[in-house]
Motif scaffolding. Structure first.
Motif, mmCIF file in Angstrom:
data_model
loop_
_atom_site.group_PDB
_atom_site.id
_atom_site.type_symbol
_atom_site.label_atom_id
_atom_site.label_comp_id
_atom_site.label_asym_id
_atom_site.label_seq_id
_atom_site.Cartn_x
_atom_site.Cartn_y
_atom_site.Cartn_z
ATOM 1 N N TYR A 51 0.885 -1.168 0.000
ATOM 2 C CA TYR A 51 0.000 0.000 0.000
ATOM 3 C C TYR A 51 0.913 1.205 0.000
ATOM 4 C CZ TYR A 51 -4.358 -2.476 0.528
ATOM 5 O OH TYR A 51 -5.445 -3.273 0.289
ATOM 6 N N ARG A 52 0.718 2.085 -0.996
ATOM 7 C CA ARG A 52 1.563 3.260 -1.160
ATOM 8 C C ARG A 52 0.868 4.491 -0.581
ATOM 9 N NH1 ARG A 52 1.323 4.578 -6.231
ATOM 10 N NH2 ARG A 52 -0.566 3.360 -6.462
ATOM 11 N N LEU A 53 1.658 5.360 0.044
ATOM 12 C CA LEU A 53 1.111 6.634 0.519
ATOM 13 C C LEU A 53 1.025 7.577 -0.677
ATOM 14 C CD1 LEU A 53 2.759 7.265 3.985
ATOM 15 C CD2 LEU A 53 0.324 7.329 3.458
ATOM 16 N N VAL A 54 -0.206 7.894 -1.054
ATOM 17 C CA VAL A 54 -0.451 8.767 -2.192
ATOM 18 C C VAL A 54 -1.374 9.882 -1.722
ATOM 19 C CG1 VAL A 54 -1.384 8.931 -4.535
ATOM 20 C CG2 VAL A 54 -0.238 6.825 -3.801
ATOM 21 N N GLN A 55 -0.854 11.091 -1.663
ATOM 22 C CA GLN A 55 -1.625 12.260 -1.228
ATOM 23 C C GLN A 55 -2.366 11.995 0.078
ATOM 24 O OE1 GLN A 55 -3.970 13.313 -4.668
ATOM 25 N NE2 GLN A 55 -2.192 14.044 -5.787
ATOM 26 N N GLY A 56 -1.686 11.382 1.030
ATOM 27 C CA GLY A 56 -2.248 11.147 2.354
ATOM 28 C C GLY A 56 -3.137 9.922 2.480
ATOM 29 N N ASP A 57 -3.275 9.163 1.409
ATOM 30 C CA ASP A 57 -4.078 7.936 1.444
ATOM 31 C C ASP A 57 -3.167 6.725 1.256
ATOM 32 O OD1 ASP A 57 -6.705 9.033 1.701
ATOM 33 O OD2 ASP A 57 -6.677 9.532 -0.438
ATOM 34 N N LEU A 58 -3.574 5.578 1.799
ATOM 35 C CA LEU A 58 -2.897 4.312 1.521
ATOM 36 C C LEU A 58 -3.635 3.637 0.368
ATOM 37 C CD1 LEU A 58 -1.930 2.883 5.027
ATOM 38 C CD2 LEU A 58 -0.389 3.562 3.177
ATOM 39 N N VAL A 59 -2.983 3.628 -0.785
ATOM 40 C CA VAL A 59 -3.557 3.128 -2.035
ATOM 41 C C VAL A 59 -2.835 1.835 -2.404
ATOM 42 C CG1 VAL A 59 -3.936 3.657 -4.479
ATOM 43 C CG2 VAL A 59 -4.030 5.493 -2.766
ATOM 44 N N VAL A 60 -3.605 0.830 -2.803
ATOM 45 C CA VAL A 60 -3.009 -0.455 -3.137
ATOM 46 C C VAL A 60 -2.006 -0.305 -4.273
ATOM 47 C CG1 VAL A 60 -4.716 -1.293 -4.831
ATOM 48 C CG2 VAL A 60 -3.528 -2.921 -3.331
ATOM 49 N N GLY A 61 -0.913 -1.011 -4.126
ATOM 50 C CA GLY A 61 0.120 -1.053 -5.153
ATOM 51 C C GLY A 61 0.226 -2.475 -5.674
ATOM 52 N N PRO A 62 1.369 -2.844 -6.175
ATOM 53 C CA PRO A 62 1.530 -4.205 -6.676
ATOM 54 C C PRO A 62 1.278 -5.232 -5.564
ATOM 55 C CG PRO A 62 3.367 -2.823 -7.355
ATOM 56 C CD PRO A 62 2.572 -2.038 -6.367
ATOM 57 N N TYR A 63 0.557 -6.293 -5.917
ATOM 58 C CA TYR A 63 0.274 -7.345 -4.934
ATOM 59 C C TYR A 63 0.005 -8.667 -5.621
ATOM 60 C CZ TYR A 63 -4.816 -6.923 -5.787
ATOM 61 O OH TYR A 63 -6.072 -6.915 -6.344
ATOM 62 N N GLN A 64 0.002 -9.724 -4.797
ATOM 63 C CA GLN A 64 -0.340 -11.075 -5.231
ATOM 64 C C GLN A 64 -1.387 -11.611 -4.258
ATOM 65 O OE1 GLN A 64 1.517 -13.232 -7.692
ATOM 66 N NE2 GLN A 64 2.038 -11.190 -8.445
ATOM 67 N N CYS A 69 -8.517 -4.176 -0.982
ATOM 68 C CA CYS A 69 -9.122 -2.852 -0.859
ATOM 69 C C CYS A 69 -8.258 -1.895 -1.679
ATOM 70 C CB CYS A 69 -9.138 -2.381 0.593
ATOM 71 S SG CYS A 69 -10.112 -3.406 1.718
ATOM 72 N N GLN A 70 -8.889 -1.058 -2.486
ATOM 73 C CA GLN A 70 -8.109 -0.141 -3.318
ATOM 74 C C GLN A 70 -7.517 0.997 -2.495
ATOM 75 O OE1 GLN A 70 -10.261 1.077 -6.810
ATOM 76 N NE2 GLN A 70 -10.664 -1.033 -7.405
ATOM 77 N N VAL A 71 -8.304 1.533 -1.567
ATOM 78 C CA VAL A 71 -7.852 2.598 -0.671
ATOM 79 C C VAL A 71 -8.290 2.204 0.729
ATOM 80 C CG1 VAL A 71 -7.988 5.056 -0.100
ATOM 81 C CG2 VAL A 71 -8.113 4.327 -2.499
ATOM 82 N N LEU A 72 -7.364 2.241 1.682
ATOM 83 C CA LEU A 72 -7.695 1.848 3.056
ATOM 84 C C LEU A 72 -8.310 3.014 3.816
ATOM 85 C CD1 LEU A 72 -4.546 -0.241 3.995
ATOM 86 C CD2 LEU A 72 -6.770 -1.054 3.200
ATOM 87 N N ALA A 73 -9.344 2.707 4.606
ATOM 88 C CA ALA A 73 -9.982 3.730 5.428
ATOM 89 C C ALA A 73 -8.916 4.441 6.260
ATOM 90 C CB ALA A 73 -11.036 3.097 6.330
#
Length: 153
Positions: A51-64, A69-73
């Protein structure tokens, strides 16, 4: 898996990643390589990714693994806890973690490791889930911490 076997496997994975991660400076490609290799080398890994920090959000990145969840609460769950603490978090039973985010109800235990840039700022987390209870320990923590440091090269 016994401790010696687990440690030996992580050491071999680190050596393999050290050779693979020099092929591109692209952070997404490097994360994808780490997630894929780890996921396929450990049978107790149910989900493995970033999960990458993108503009203050944790957004899913590469995974297996299964869908994520695409963006974590915001400020909930084990991933945000690792970001807030600035350290690895191991949860033996996610059902006992008050603010756990259940992207997949089959996940039962979890480890999350912060990923830092060259300046020491957290830019992502490596998140690994298991569909079995109490699967992660200090060996996983120390070895995954060494593996995420390889992403900085």
């Amino acid at each position: 898996m016994d401790k010696e076997k687990k440690l030996s496997r992580y050491e071999r994975i680190r050596e393999q990643l050290a050779g693979l991660l020099v092929k591109t400076p692209d952070p997404q490609a490097r994360m994808a390589t780490v997630a894929a290799l780890l996921f396929h080398k450990f049978d107790y890994y149910f989900w493995c990714g970033f999960y990458r920090l993108v503009q203050g959000d944790l957004v899913v990145g590469p995974y297996q693994g299964p869908l994520a969840c695409q963006v974590l609460a915001k400020n909930r769950g084990v991933c945000w806890e690792a970001v807030k603490r600035g350290e690895t978090v191991i949860v033996p039973d996610v059902r006992q973690f008050a603010s756990h985010i259940a992207c997949d109800s089959r996940s039962l235990s979890e480890i999350v490791v912060p990923v830092r840039d060259e300046k020491g700022a957290i830019v992502a987390v490596l998140d690994v889930d298991s569909d079995k209870l109490d699967q992660f320990n200090e060996i996983d923590a120390s070895q995954l911490e060494m593996i995420v440091k390889l992403l900085k090269r």
